[in-house]
Design an enzyme around this catalytic site. Structure first.
Site, PDB file in Angstrom:
ATOM      1  N   THR A  26       0.918  -1.206   0.080  1.00 41.15           N
ATOM      2  CA  THR A  26      -0.131  -0.020   0.044  1.00 41.15           C
ATOM      3  C   THR A  26       0.972   1.157  -0.128  1.00 41.15           C
ATOM      4  OG1 THR A  26      -1.832  -1.139   0.965  1.00 41.15           O
ATOM      5  CG2 THR A  26      -1.673   1.400   1.396  1.00 41.15           C
ATOM      6  N   HIS A 170      -7.009 -10.719  -1.291  1.00 39.45           N
ATOM      7  CA  HIS A 170      -6.313 -10.515  -0.072  1.00 39.45           C
ATOM      8  C   HIS A 170      -7.219 -10.985   1.245  1.00 39.45           C
ATOM      9  CE1 HIS A 170      -4.002  -8.205   2.943  1.00 39.45           C
ATOM     10  NE2 HIS A 170      -4.121  -6.998   2.439  1.00 39.45           N
ATOM     11  N   TYR A 175      -8.061  -7.835   7.668  1.00 34.45           N
ATOM     12  CA  TYR A 175      -8.833  -7.051   6.768  1.00 34.45           C
ATOM     13  C   TYR A 175     -10.222  -8.161   6.815  1.00 34.45           C
ATOM     14  CZ  TYR A 175      -5.289  -3.727   6.319  1.00 34.45           C
ATOM     15  OH  TYR A 175      -4.255  -3.032   6.627  1.00 34.45           O
ATOM     16  N   ARG A 262       6.792 -15.419  11.702  1.00 28.31           N
ATOM     17  CA  ARG A 262       7.482 -14.453  12.530  1.00 28.31           C
ATOM     18  C   ARG A 262       7.124 -13.022  12.220  1.00 28.31           C
ATOM     19  NH1 ARG A 262      12.057 -15.927   8.224  1.00 28.31           N
ATOM     20  NH2 ARG A 262      11.475 -14.634   6.657  1.00 28.31           N
ATOM     21  N   GLY A 291       7.813 -12.086   4.043  1.00 28.66           N
ATOM     22  CA  GLY A 291       7.832 -11.697   5.484  1.00 28.66           C
ATOM     23  C   GLY A 291       9.069 -11.798   6.146  1.00 28.66           C
ATOM     24  N   ARG A 314       9.808  -4.406   1.745  1.00 37.15           N
ATOM     25  CA  ARG A 314      10.317  -3.386   1.855  1.00 37.15           C
ATOM     26  C   ARG A 314      11.559  -3.329   1.185  1.00 37.15           C
ATOM     27  NH1 ARG A 314      10.215  -4.355   8.225  1.00 37.15           N
ATOM     28  NH2 ARG A 314      10.102  -6.104   7.181  1.00 37.15           N
TER      29      ARG A 314
HETATM   30  C1  LIG Z   1       4.585   0.263   3.123  1.00 37.16           C
HETATM   31  C2  LIG Z   1       3.755  -1.242   3.286  1.00 37.16           C
HETATM   32  C3  LIG Z   1       2.511  -1.613   2.860  1.00 37.16           C
HETATM   33  C4  LIG Z   1       2.143  -2.899   2.763  1.00 37.16           C
HETATM   34  N1  LIG Z   1       0.772  -3.053   2.145  1.00 37.16           N
HETATM   35  C5  LIG Z   1       0.305  -4.236   2.169  1.00 37.16           C
HETATM   36  C6  LIG Z   1      -0.587  -4.499   1.310  1.00 37.16           C
HETATM   37  O1  LIG Z   1      -1.490  -3.460   0.659  1.00 37.16           O
HETATM   38  N2  LIG Z   1      -1.180  -5.748   1.283  1.00 37.16           N
HETATM   39  C7  LIG Z   1      -0.746  -6.654   1.806  1.00 37.16           C
HETATM   40  O2  LIG Z   1      -1.000  -8.015   1.800  1.00 37.16           O
HETATM   41  N3  LIG Z   1       0.428  -6.285   2.654  1.00 37.16           N
HETATM   42  C8  LIG Z   1       0.810  -5.336   2.612  1.00 37.16           C
HETATM   43  N4  LIG Z   1       2.174  -5.125   3.228  1.00 37.16           N
HETATM   44  C9  LIG Z   1       2.934  -6.216   3.976  1.00 37.16           C
HETATM   45  C10 LIG Z   1       3.819  -6.788   3.015  1.00 37.16           C
HETATM   46  O3  LIG Z   1       3.504  -7.043   1.799  1.00 37.16           O
HETATM   47  C11 LIG Z   1       4.951  -7.729   3.444  1.00 37.16           C
HETATM   48  O4  LIG Z   1       4.285  -8.830   3.827  1.00 37.16           O
HETATM   49  C12 LIG Z   1       5.786  -7.165   4.583  1.00 37.16           C
HETATM   50  O5  LIG Z   1       6.109  -5.874   4.414  1.00 37.16           O
HETATM   51  C13 LIG Z   1       6.755  -8.189   5.101  1.00 37.16           C
HETATM   52  O6  LIG Z   1       7.647  -8.165   4.162  1.00 37.16           O
HETATM   53  P1  LIG Z   1       9.021  -7.484   3.930  1.00 37.16           P
HETATM   54  O7  LIG Z   1       9.847  -7.930   5.355  1.00 37.16           O
HETATM   55  O8  LIG Z   1       9.698  -8.151   2.845  1.00 37.16           O
HETATM   56  O9  LIG Z   1       9.021  -6.223   3.883  1.00 37.16           O
HETATM   57  C14 LIG Z   1       2.710  -3.802   3.456  1.00 37.16           C
HETATM   58  C15 LIG Z   1       3.863  -3.449   4.029  1.00 37.16           C
HETATM   59  C16 LIG Z   1       4.529  -2.372   4.149  1.00 37.16           C
HETATM   60  C17 LIG Z   1       6.016  -2.046   4.407  1.00 37.16           C
END
Ligand SMILES: Cc1cc2nc3c(=O)[nH]c(=O)nc-3n(C[C@H](O)[C@H](O)[C@H](O)COP(=O)(O)O)c2cc1C
Length: 358
Positions: A26, A170, A175, A262, A291, A314
């Site tokens: 998002t 989703h 949600y 985690r 994750g 990220r």
């Molecule tokens: C800025 C941001 C926005 C996110 N928006 C969504 C989203 O729209 N839908 C969703 O399923 N997860 C969303 N997440 C979760 C990410 O898809 C992901 O599962 C989470 O960042 C952990 O992964 P990472 O450690 O690789 O960042 C969001 C995470 C971040 C940081």
């Protein structure tokens, strides 16, 4: 020796050239719920030949929103606005799935048509904090539920009309769908509440409707059985995750995407012995894990067959050329948390440098 994340994978009819997926993120830059031209640049920057991208969460109806400036896919205007964004990803050979979303009770009356209450499986509300204000939800009547299922079906059709290769339902992160799934939220006494089977009925009806509408090969789904964001936890996440993984097999969908145990909170990591491996083994299609993955952990997950694909959130947000950086072993840009959700069409969005510019 081949880098596991950079080996090809066949996901149904899609020939993926590598296993590094853009996680749904998002970004709150879709003014008035309409995707904007700057999103075309953002997604095309993150596209690669044979790479899978998942959009940010995208609302299925006018009751689906709970955050400012998040995109929708329920009007003709939304569909038209998504088209050039999808074209930009396809021009680079990317495969693009739209994450379709309903926030349920993670909302307030200000986001709802005619200032009505947000809808949910329950009338138990969330506690507001400094960042978000929540209004008490209205419990959906049993006979209203088919209408919400139909909103997901229509959104999926719209996504295909916009040119997307598929949709990701989703079902994660607290949600609407997750509210139905989790026993700490769902307090219904009809056929959508109580037993595991009943709590999973809503999402499986959505999977069936969406699959019938666009074909199983164009459908993926995301769950976070172990997470408890938005007060949405379950007393037996392993049973929930396994039940869903088995139940999905009947539909033959393209992929099942799960968030690692985690990640108990949105972007904070906790060490745990819990694992997605039983669900990965139970599900017969392509499995995506997300994750907290580093490149090394992603490679290990693929090597040990704990996942087919790995979604990066990220790291991909801050590194538009993440697959290339993994390939050449380059250093990574650091992400700037303060600009994750700002409205700026450039800063923290399309201005993260590519390797050549560093
Ligand atoms: C800025 C941001 C926005 C996110 N928006 C969504 C989203 O729209 N839908 C969703 O399923 N997860 C969303 N997440 C979760 C990410 O898809 C992901 O599962 C989470 O960042 C952990 O992964 P990472 O450690 O690789 O960042 C969001 C995470 C971040 C940081």
């Amino acid at each position: 020796m081949a880098i596991p994340l950079l080996t090809p994978h066949k996901m149904g009819d899609f020939n993926l050239a590598h296993r590094i997926v853009l996680a749904p993120l998002t970004r709150q830059r879709s003014y008035g719920n309409v995707p904007q031209p700057h999103a075309a640049l953002y997604y095309s920057q993150r596209s690669s030949n044979g790479g899978l991208l998942i959009t940010e969460a995208t609302g299925v109806s006018d009751t689906a929103q709970g955050y400012p400036e998040t995109p929708g896919i329920w009007t003709k205007e939304h569909v038209e606005a998504w088209k050039p964004i999808v074209d930009g990803v396809h021009a680079k050979g990317g495969i693009f799935f739209c994450q379709i979303w309903h926030v349920g009770r993670v909302s307030n009356t200000g986001f709802q048509p005619n200032g009505q209450a947000p809808i949910s499986c329950t009338d138990k509300g969330l506690t507001s904090d400094d960042i978000m204000t929540f209004s008490p939800p209205r419990r959906l009547a049993t006979d209203e539920i088919p209408g919400i299922v139909d909103d997901f079906r229509t959104a999926a059709r719209n996504a295909i009309d916009a040119g997307f290769d598929g949709v990701e339902i989703h079902g994660a992160n607290g949600y609407l769908i997750d509210q139905f799934l989790k026993d700490q939220v769902n307090d219904r006494t009809d056929q959508y509440g109580g037993s595991l089977e009943n709590r999973c009925r809503f999402v499986l009806e959505i999977v069936e409707a969406v699959t019938n509408e666009v074909g199983p090969g164009r459908v993926g789904i995301r769950f976070s059985p172990f997470a408890s964001y938005m007060d949405c936890g379950d007393s037996s996440p392993e049973s929930l995750g396994l039940y869903l993984a088995h139940a999905l097999n009947k539909y033959g969908i393209a992929y099942c995407h799960m968030v690692e145990p985690r990640m108990k909170l949105a972007d904070q990591r906790f060490e745990t012995l819990q694992s997605l491996v039983p669900m990965r083994k139970a599900f017969q299609g392509t499995f995506i894990s997300a994750g907290g993955f580093s490149k090394e952990e992603g490679n290990r997950a693929v090597e040990e067959d704990h996942s087919d694909l790995v979604a990066f959130g990220r790291l991909f947000l801050a590194n538009p050329d993440l697959p290339r950086r993994f390939e050449v072993g380059a250093a990574l840009n650091k992400y700037d948390r303060t600009t994750f959700y700002t409205l700026d069409p450039v800063v923290g969005y399309t201005d993260y440098p590519f390797l050549e510019e560093v």
